[in-house]
Write a protein that holds these residues in place. Structure first.
Motif, PDB file in Angstrom:
ATOM      1  N   VAL A 123      -0.884  -3.618   5.813  1.00 37.00           N
ATOM      2  CA  VAL A 123      -0.835  -3.517   4.356  1.00 37.00           C
ATOM      3  C   VAL A 123       0.506  -2.912   3.993  1.00 37.00           C
ATOM      4  O   VAL A 123       0.943  -1.934   4.617  1.00 37.00           O
ATOM      5  CB  VAL A 123      -1.977  -2.635   3.802  1.00 37.00           C
ATOM      6  CG1 VAL A 123      -1.983  -2.679   2.273  1.00 37.00           C
ATOM      7  CG2 VAL A 123      -3.327  -3.069   4.370  1.00 37.00           C
ATOM      8  N   TYR A 176       3.312  -1.215   1.189  1.00 38.43           N
ATOM      9  CA  TYR A 176       3.455  -0.422  -0.026  1.00 38.43           C
ATOM     10  C   TYR A 176       4.940  -0.131  -0.220  1.00 38.43           C
ATOM     11  O   TYR A 176       5.745  -0.304   0.702  1.00 38.43           O
ATOM     12  CB  TYR A 176       2.694   0.905   0.091  1.00 38.43           C
ATOM     13  CG  TYR A 176       1.218   0.756   0.332  1.00 38.43           C
ATOM     14  CD1 TYR A 176       0.322   0.677  -0.725  1.00 38.43           C
ATOM     15  CD2 TYR A 176       0.706   0.700   1.628  1.00 38.43           C
ATOM     16  CE1 TYR A 176      -1.047   0.541  -0.498  1.00 38.43           C
ATOM     17  CE2 TYR A 176      -0.652   0.555   1.868  1.00 38.43           C
ATOM     18  CZ  TYR A 176      -1.523   0.475   0.796  1.00 38.43           C
ATOM     19  OH  TYR A 176      -2.867   0.325   1.027  1.00 38.43           O
ATOM     20  N   HIS A 182      -2.810   4.432  -4.665  1.00 40.41           N
ATOM     21  CA  HIS A 182      -4.160   3.892  -4.494  1.00 40.41           C
ATOM     22  C   HIS A 182      -4.120   2.855  -3.389  1.00 40.41           C
ATOM     23  O   HIS A 182      -3.315   1.915  -3.432  1.00 40.41           O
ATOM     24  CB  HIS A 182      -4.658   3.263  -5.798  1.00 40.41           C
ATOM     25  CG  HIS A 182      -6.120   2.964  -5.806  1.00 40.41           C
ATOM     26  ND1 HIS A 182      -6.674   1.903  -5.113  1.00 40.41           N
ATOM     27  CD2 HIS A 182      -7.160   3.604  -6.422  1.00 40.41           C
ATOM     28  CE1 HIS A 182      -7.992   1.881  -5.305  1.00 40.41           C
ATOM     29  NE2 HIS A 182      -8.310   2.911  -6.093  1.00 40.41           N
ATOM     30  N   ALA A 183      -4.963   3.027  -2.380  1.00 33.41           N
ATOM     31  CA  ALA A 183      -4.903   2.157  -1.209  1.00 33.41           C
ATOM     32  C   ALA A 183      -5.041   0.688  -1.576  1.00 33.41           C
ATOM     33  O   ALA A 183      -4.378  -0.180  -0.980  1.00 33.41           O
ATOM     34  CB  ALA A 183      -6.001   2.551  -0.224  1.00 33.41           C
ATOM     35  N   ARG A 184      -5.856   0.385  -2.566  1.00 35.45           N
ATOM     36  CA  ARG A 184      -6.058  -1.020  -2.956  1.00 35.45           C
ATOM     37  C   ARG A 184      -5.041  -1.467  -4.000  1.00 35.45           C
ATOM     38  O   ARG A 184      -4.345  -2.473  -3.824  1.00 35.45           O
ATOM     39  CB  ARG A 184      -7.476  -1.209  -3.496  1.00 35.45           C
ATOM     40  CG  ARG A 184      -7.765  -2.645  -3.942  1.00 35.45           C
ATOM     41  CD  ARG A 184      -9.163  -2.769  -4.524  1.00 35.45           C
ATOM     42  NE  ARG A 184      -9.415  -4.122  -5.019  1.00 35.45           N
ATOM     43  CZ  ARG A 184     -10.470  -4.451  -5.755  1.00 35.45           C
ATOM     44  NH1 ARG A 184     -11.378  -3.537  -6.064  1.00 35.45           N
ATOM     45  NH2 ARG A 184     -10.628  -5.694  -6.182  1.00 35.45           N
ATOM     46  N   SER A 236      -2.237  -0.130  -5.172  1.00 33.28           N
ATOM     47  CA  SER A 236      -0.806   0.047  -4.906  1.00 33.28           C
ATOM     48  C   SER A 236      -0.284  -0.920  -3.852  1.00 33.28           C
ATOM     49  O   SER A 236       0.923  -0.999  -3.635  1.00 33.28           O
ATOM     50  CB  SER A 236      -0.526   1.490  -4.451  1.00 33.28           C
ATOM     51  OG  SER A 236      -0.890   2.428  -5.437  1.00 33.28           O
ATOM     52  N   ALA A 237      -1.178  -1.644  -3.188  1.00 33.08           N
ATOM     53  CA  ALA A 237      -0.761  -2.533  -2.096  1.00 33.08           C
ATOM     54  C   ALA A 237       0.047  -3.707  -2.637  1.00 33.08           C
ATOM     55  O   ALA A 237      -0.324  -4.338  -3.626  1.00 33.08           O
ATOM     56  CB  ALA A 237      -1.975  -3.038  -1.340  1.00 33.08           C
ATOM     57  N   SER A 276      -2.698 -10.809  -1.865  1.00 33.17           N
ATOM     58  CA  SER A 276      -4.144 -10.594  -1.765  1.00 33.17           C
ATOM     59  C   SER A 276      -4.798 -11.919  -1.412  1.00 33.17           C
ATOM     60  O   SER A 276      -4.190 -12.980  -1.547  1.00 33.17           O
ATOM     61  CB  SER A 276      -4.711 -10.042  -3.081  1.00 33.17           C
ATOM     62  OG  SER A 276      -4.470 -10.944  -4.150  1.00 33.17           O
ATOM     63  N   ALA A 308      -7.737  -0.637   1.204  1.00 26.92           N
ATOM     64  CA  ALA A 308      -6.908  -1.768   0.787  1.00 26.92           C
ATOM     65  C   ALA A 308      -7.678  -3.072   0.816  1.00 26.92           C
ATOM     66  O   ALA A 308      -7.416  -3.972   0.014  1.00 26.92           O
ATOM     67  CB  ALA A 308      -5.676  -1.873   1.687  1.00 26.92           C
ATOM     68  N   LYS A 343      -4.470   5.452   7.982  1.00 28.39           N
ATOM     69  CA  LYS A 343      -4.344   4.153   8.642  1.00 28.39           C
ATOM     70  C   LYS A 343      -5.449   4.060   9.676  1.00 28.39           C
ATOM     71  O   LYS A 343      -5.556   4.917  10.555  1.00 28.39           O
ATOM     72  CB  LYS A 343      -2.971   4.001   9.302  1.00 28.39           C
ATOM     73  CG  LYS A 343      -2.735   2.615   9.878  1.00 28.39           C
ATOM     74  CD  LYS A 343      -1.314   2.494  10.419  1.00 28.39           C
ATOM     75  CE  LYS A 343      -1.043   1.099  10.968  1.00 28.39           C
ATOM     76  NZ  LYS A 343       0.343   0.981  11.512  1.00 28.39           N
ATOM     77  N   GLN A 348      -5.966  -1.221   8.649  1.00 34.99           N
ATOM     78  CA  GLN A 348      -6.599  -0.926   7.362  1.00 34.99           C
ATOM     79  C   GLN A 348      -6.008   0.361   6.793  1.00 34.99           C
ATOM     80  O   GLN A 348      -5.634   1.281   7.547  1.00 34.99           O
ATOM     81  CB  GLN A 348      -8.101  -0.769   7.557  1.00 34.99           C
ATOM     82  CG  GLN A 348      -8.891  -0.280   6.348  1.00 34.99           C
ATOM     83  CD  GLN A 348      -9.053  -1.315   5.266  1.00 34.99           C
ATOM     84  OE1 GLN A 348      -8.121  -1.518   4.480  1.00 34.99           O
ATOM     85  NE2 GLN A 348     -10.210  -1.957   5.224  1.00 34.99           N
ATOM     86  N   ARG A 386      -0.717  -7.981   2.142  1.00 31.94           N
ATOM     87  CA  ARG A 386      -1.695  -7.803   3.217  1.00 31.94           C
ATOM     88  C   ARG A 386      -1.445  -8.861   4.273  1.00 31.94           C
ATOM     89  O   ARG A 386      -1.083  -9.995   3.953  1.00 31.94           O
ATOM     90  CB  ARG A 386      -3.121  -7.901   2.670  1.00 31.94           C
ATOM     91  CG  ARG A 386      -3.476  -6.778   1.703  1.00 31.94           C
ATOM     92  CD  ARG A 386      -4.728  -7.097   0.905  1.00 31.94           C
ATOM     93  NE  ARG A 386      -5.136  -5.971   0.065  1.00 31.94           N
ATOM     94  CZ  ARG A 386      -4.648  -5.706  -1.135  1.00 31.94           C
ATOM     95  NH1 ARG A 386      -3.690  -6.485  -1.661  1.00 31.94           N
ATOM     96  NH2 ARG A 386      -5.081  -4.672  -1.834  1.00 31.94           N
TER      97      ARG A 386
END
Length: 282
Positions: free
Chosen positions: A250, A252, A104-106, A108-109, A198, A51, A7, A63, A112
């Motif tokens: 973000v 999850y 996966h940070a992007r 799996s999000a 997103s 993310a 984070k 982030q 936001r």
């Protein structure tokens, strides 16, 4: 290879954005340089994923990125070591958590959250210079809220999308726009809180710039609906500068980090994910 979620908080002013670039400073580059001092893989060119790839000048308080390390680390010690090696860059690791290999940070999000800070006052910003967008005259918050209501839900946001946006579709579901007004010395700070699964490139800055026109009295609130329906970049209001924009949370499932006592931004992102069980952006 153990995977860790990070984070990250940063001031965007000194950077050309999140994404690593060969000839310009980036937040990703700063974090990877710190990791290279701790892990041979990053010394040999390993990369991290985030993310959100924030633009030049955009800040973050929440982030999230992930990194694959060649050995296991105690999360607290890894965070402390990274913060030591990040000095003097305005980047801080707020939390570290071990995660599964499929995290996966992007990708799996689930949601936001962004906040945009707009300062209305005659006197120049001093302490917040570079961290707010400043206008001179007060705005009508109720009119901006009325205009914002036209944007909530699933829409074609072509009007509010950068011409260089690489998203496959302009259709997004905007779950929340909250606008709050806060008295500050000599004026008022307006905060725009937006949440979605997103966002399109420049979507938040385009929306805030348009709503500022409503608040200033230059646009009636109904014109926001007309601009949205036009599906044309020419119908958008001015795109505001990046100075006041913050990636604040973000979400999850499950969340990799324990909740902080006042972590409202992560809650905003989590709330944004909830309505999308029946209506997800592709």
């Amino acid at each position: 290879m153990p995977r860790y979620a990070l984070k990250i908080e940063y001031e965007g002013g000194p950077f050309a954005g999140w994404q690593a670039q060969a000839d310009q400073p980036s937040v990703q580059g700063a974090v990877e340089t710190a990791l290279a001092r701790l892990d041979p893989g990053f010394a040999e060119g390993a990369r991290i994923a985030a993310a959100g790839r924030t633009d030049a000048g955009v800040h973050a308080t929440g982030q999230v990125a992930h990194a694959d390390m060649q050995r296991a680390w105690d999360p607290f010690r890894l965070g402390e070591a990274l913060n030591w090696h990040l000095k003097p860059a305005p980047v801080a690791i707020l939390a570290v958590a071990p995660v599964d290999d499929d995290f996966h940070a992007r990708f799996s999000a689930l949601g936001r959250a962004y906040t945009f800070r707009l300062l209305a006052r005659r006197a120049p910003a001093t302490l917040d210079r570079g961290r707010v967008w400043q206008v001179l005259n007060p705005l009508d918050a109720d009119a901006m809220r009325e205009g914002a209501r036209h944007l909530i839900g699933r829409h074609d946001f072509t009007t509010f999308r950068s011409s260089i946006c690489q998203a496959k579709s302009p259709v997004k579901t905007l779950d929340r726009i909250d606008i709050t007004a806060h008295a500050v010395p000599g004026g008022t700070e307006y905060r725009f809180h937006l949440a979605a699964r997103s966002f399109l490139h420049n979507q938040v800055r385009s929306i805030v710039g348009t709503l500022e026109r409503v608040g200033a009295g230059a646009w009636p609130p109904a014109r926001v609906a007309e601009a949205l329906a036009a599906r044309s970049r020419a119908a958008c209001g001015p795109v505001c500068p990046p100075d006041g924009l913050y990636l604040t949370g973000v979400s999850y499932d499950p969340m990799p980090f324990p909740p902080a006592p006042d972590d409202a931004d992560a809650s905003d992102a989590a709330d944004a994910a909830a309505p999308r069980a029946a209506c997800r952006d592709e």
